[in-house]
Every structure is written in structure tokens, then in C-alpha cells.
Scaffold this motif. Sequence first.
Motif, short mmCIF file in Angstrom:
data_model
loop_
_atom_site.label_atom_id
_atom_site.label_comp_id
_atom_site.label_asym_id
_atom_site.label_seq_id
_atom_site.Cartn_x
_atom_site.Cartn_y
_atom_site.Cartn_z
N LEU A 113 -45.77 61.99 38.74
CA LEU A 113 -46.30 61.97 39.40
C LEU A 113 -48.03 62.37 40.47
CD1 LEU A 113 -43.58 60.36 41.87
CD2 LEU A 113 -45.07 59.40 40.22
N ARG A 114 -47.84 63.97 40.12
CA ARG A 114 -48.98 64.81 40.52
C ARG A 114 -49.69 64.61 39.65
NH1 ARG A 114 -44.62 68.26 41.84
NH2 ARG A 114 -44.90 69.26 40.36
N ASP A 115 -50.04 64.10 37.45
CA ASP A 115 -50.97 64.25 37.01
C ASP A 115 -51.84 63.21 37.00
OD1 ASP A 115 -51.93 63.96 34.14
OD2 ASP A 115 -50.20 65.95 33.97
N ARG A 116 -53.12 63.15 37.13
CA ARG A 116 -54.07 62.45 37.21
C ARG A 116 -54.64 61.85 35.99
NH1 ARG A 116 -57.00 61.84 41.69
NH2 ARG A 116 -58.87 61.91 40.35
N ASP A 117 -53.70 62.47 34.59
CA ASP A 117 -54.37 61.95 33.55
C ASP A 117 -53.86 61.21 33.62
OD1 ASP A 117 -56.34 63.53 32.80
OD2 ASP A 117 -55.61 65.27 32.66
N VAL A 118 -52.72 60.43 34.09
CA VAL A 118 -51.35 59.20 32.92
C VAL A 118 -51.99 58.13 33.47
CG1 VAL A 118 -48.86 58.04 34.01
CG2 VAL A 118 -49.57 60.67 34.38
N PRO A 119 -52.28 57.21 32.68
CA PRO A 119 -52.97 56.23 32.83
C PRO A 119 -52.74 55.10 33.65
CG PRO A 119 -52.31 56.77 30.40
CD PRO A 119 -51.85 57.75 31.03
N GLY A 120 -53.82 54.67 34.84
CA GLY A 120 -53.17 54.13 35.51
C GLY A 120 -53.61 54.71 37.01
N PHE A 121 -53.67 55.93 36.98
CA PHE A 121 -53.20 56.48 38.36
C PHE A 121 -54.57 57.60 39.41
CE2 PHE A 121 -49.41 59.40 38.49
CZ PHE A 121 -48.14 57.96 37.80
N THR A 122 -56.07 57.01 38.09
CA THR A 122 -57.52 56.81 38.59
C THR A 122 -57.67 55.63 38.18
OG1 THR A 122 -58.29 57.61 36.76
CG2 THR A 122 -57.32 59.81 38.00
N LYS A 123 -59.01 55.61 38.55
CA LYS A 123 -59.81 53.61 38.22
C LYS A 123 -60.27 54.34 37.33
CE LYS A 123 -61.27 51.57 42.30
NZ LYS A 123 -62.00 52.14 43.64
N ALA A 124 -60.66 53.64 36.01
CA ALA A 124 -61.19 53.01 34.83
C ALA A 124 -60.24 53.83 34.06
CB ALA A 124 -62.51 53.31 34.61
N SER A 125 -59.35 54.23 34.02
CA SER A 125 -58.44 54.74 33.01
C SER A 125 -57.11 54.10 32.43
CB SER A 125 -57.61 56.01 33.56
OG SER A 125 -56.51 55.82 34.41
N LEU A 126 -57.63 52.84 32.91
CA LEU A 126 -57.10 51.77 32.21
C LEU A 126 -58.49 50.48 31.98
CD1 LEU A 126 -53.92 50.92 33.14
CD2 LEU A 126 -53.71 51.76 30.95
N CYS A 127 -58.48 50.29 31.31
CA CYS A 127 -59.77 49.17 30.25
C CYS A 127 -59.59 47.92 31.49
CB CYS A 127 -61.27 48.92 29.51
SG CYS A 127 -62.21 50.12 29.07
N TRP A 128 -58.37 47.57 31.13
CA TRP A 128 -57.86 45.86 30.71
C TRP A 128 -57.03 46.11 32.63
CZ3 TRP A 128 -59.78 43.46 27.54
CH2 TRP A 128 -60.01 43.68 26.34
N LEU A 129 -57.28 46.95 33.81
CA LEU A 129 -56.63 47.29 34.40
C LEU A 129 -57.30 47.78 35.79
CD1 LEU A 129 -54.30 45.50 36.77
CD2 LEU A 129 -52.48 47.34 35.64
N ALA A 130 -58.74 48.41 35.64
CA ALA A 130 -59.15 49.00 36.38
C ALA A 130 -59.01 49.42 37.50
CB ALA A 130 -60.74 49.00 35.80
N ASP A 131 -58.06 49.29 38.13
CA ASP A 131 -57.86 49.42 39.42
C ASP A 131 -56.73 48.80 39.95
OD1 ASP A 131 -58.12 50.68 41.67
OD2 ASP A 131 -59.93 49.14 42.76
N VAL A 132 -56.08 49.98 39.11
CA VAL A 132 -54.42 49.70 39.41
C VAL A 132 -54.08 49.46 41.30
CG1 VAL A 132 -51.64 50.76 39.50
CG2 VAL A 132 -54.02 50.29 37.11
N GLY A 133 -53.75 47.99 41.61
CA GLY A 133 -52.91 47.66 42.50
C GLY A 133 -54.01 46.86 43.49
#
Length: 323
Positions: A113-133
Motif C-alpha cells: 500500500l505504500r508503493d506508488r508503482d502499483v498499477p492504479g495507485f497513481t493517475k494514468a498508470s492504467l490507460c483504461w481506468l486512468a483515475d481510479v475511484g
Amino acid sequence: MMMCPADGDDDDVTNKLNIMKGRRRLLVALCTTTSATAAALTSPTRPFSANAADLSLSERMRAPKSLVKPVVVGARPKMTAFPDWLEGTWQVQANFDGYAFPNQKLFDMQTLLRDRDVPGFTKASLCWLADVGLSPASYQARFTRDDKSGNVYEDRNFNIVSLLDGYLDASNDKSVVEEMEYSPTDNVNRATLRLRSGVVGSVERIELFTNSREYEQGNNDDFYAAESFRQVNLGYSAQGYGRSAVTNYDYTCVWNYTQQQDDANTASGSLVVAAYLQSNDAERFTARAGSSVPQVSNLLQASTAPCVVYQTSFKMTKMDRLN
């Protein structure tokens, strides 16, 4: 909906539905979640102990723990042919349903949970869900018929740009994407996107690679499609001018589309995104709380098992119907 049941592997999971109305609220929850209270989407599903190879795509979509990272071998994946009824341009409204941590016994949750490189934890890290939440999100989706084959294919150039605009720039005054390079005749498995400066922090370019595809025609008008991606975000590093920052993200998307039987111009569906850790970094996430020693025996599983799963549901209306 999905579920993370209290089976023998994850009996400490609290079955609690988490519906986030905004990204800030979601990220606060992610940063304060512990392994005992980690989120789980709740609904009946097949037990996670089943072998993923024995499950159909629709079954795996309902059992997120079974959405393991595909092994990339053999020929390059071909484009997915979609049902004829999807042809056209659709107005889509998507709602965020929640997220799940389906492998809490495998990963140390505090480290994860502390790792910002997990897909989805930062904006645009998932093209298909670019702003999770973000919920709701509005965008358009287009499927076109190929004159040569007669098949209906996704218009990826149109769809990715519309998705990113819908999730990252609600005003839509100016597109988030300055330029997109994608040619299904040259390479159906690679897309390059150049983003407008400052829209997503330091990210200026996204390289999107498809590693695998599969589909399933369900009962009646249900259709399932899956695609496994390697996404590479490139930008300027905070370490100093002239230094680049490169971050890799691996994930699988599974879509379900269902045509409404009483109205051919409306449809519904859902998207499940299973996110994975990088293989060369997964080992450190297996060290249990209070220990700095990774569980080497779990390395292979840690590099292929989904560490977090997200789900959205959406409604679709054909644009011709709206005019």
C-alpha cells in the motif's frame, strides 16, 4: 460484482464493499488499509482455489484471484472481433464499483500500500481506468466494421483518447492526448500516446503494448473480451533536469458487454482490471510485516498473481439514438 471469500488462503479478509465516490477518498482508504481490513468486493462467485486454466473467461472475471498474469509465448495476438450489434459509436457512463486485494496471504499489505508503482495507485498508470475511484466518468466508445473481413473491431485510436479525456479532463475543453500513434495494419499490439504537458504530473508519453488477447461469446448477447497489457509511462524525473523517469505497469483488462434485449440501442457491461507487480521487484513484497526477509518460495507466484483488482460497471447508449 466480485467477491473475495474467506477461503483457506484468505480467511483474514473482511468482506466489505468499498464504493469510492472520488479518487482522494479511495487513496486515503488505500493508504490506511491493513491486511485485516483490506477491501473486498462482495458477491457470489466460484471458489478461488479453482485452477485458472480450468475456468472460462467469464468465470475468471467473477473470480479475480484467478486472473493471473498470462505467460507471453507464441505468435503475436490478433485483434478481437466483436459482435455485430456493437458496431457504432456509443455514449458511455461508467461507475466505480470498488477494489479488492485477492492475495493478502501472499503480499505484505503495508509494503504494497505504500508503493506508488502499483498499477492504479497513481493517475494514468492504467490507460483504461486512468483515475481510479472517479465516479461517474463519461466518454464515448466506437466499434467499426472492417470492409475487407467484415468483422467489427474496436476503434482504438478513438477509444483511448476518449477514455483519457473522460477520466482526466472533465471539462473536455482540450484533449489530454496531443498525439496518438496506432496503426492496426502495421502493429495491432502497440500504441504511443503523447500527453498534454502538465495534465498528469511529469508523464509526457505512454507506450502501450498488448501481450495477449482472448474472448468468449456467452449466453444470448453476453460477450467477454480480455487483453493483457504492459504500459510504460515516460516523463521527466524529479532527480534533475534532463533525466527521464520510466515506470512499467502490467495489468489485464476483462470487459463484459450485454445488449439489452428490449432495446438494441442500449447496452450494459463491466470492466475488471487485475494489476500485477513487476517480476524483478515482486520478491520484496513477500516479506512479512516485521521482517525484512522476502519469502523466496513465493517469488514466482508473487510476480504473476494479481495484487489488486478494480471494477467498474457502465451503461451504453448508441449516439444515433441520442440525436
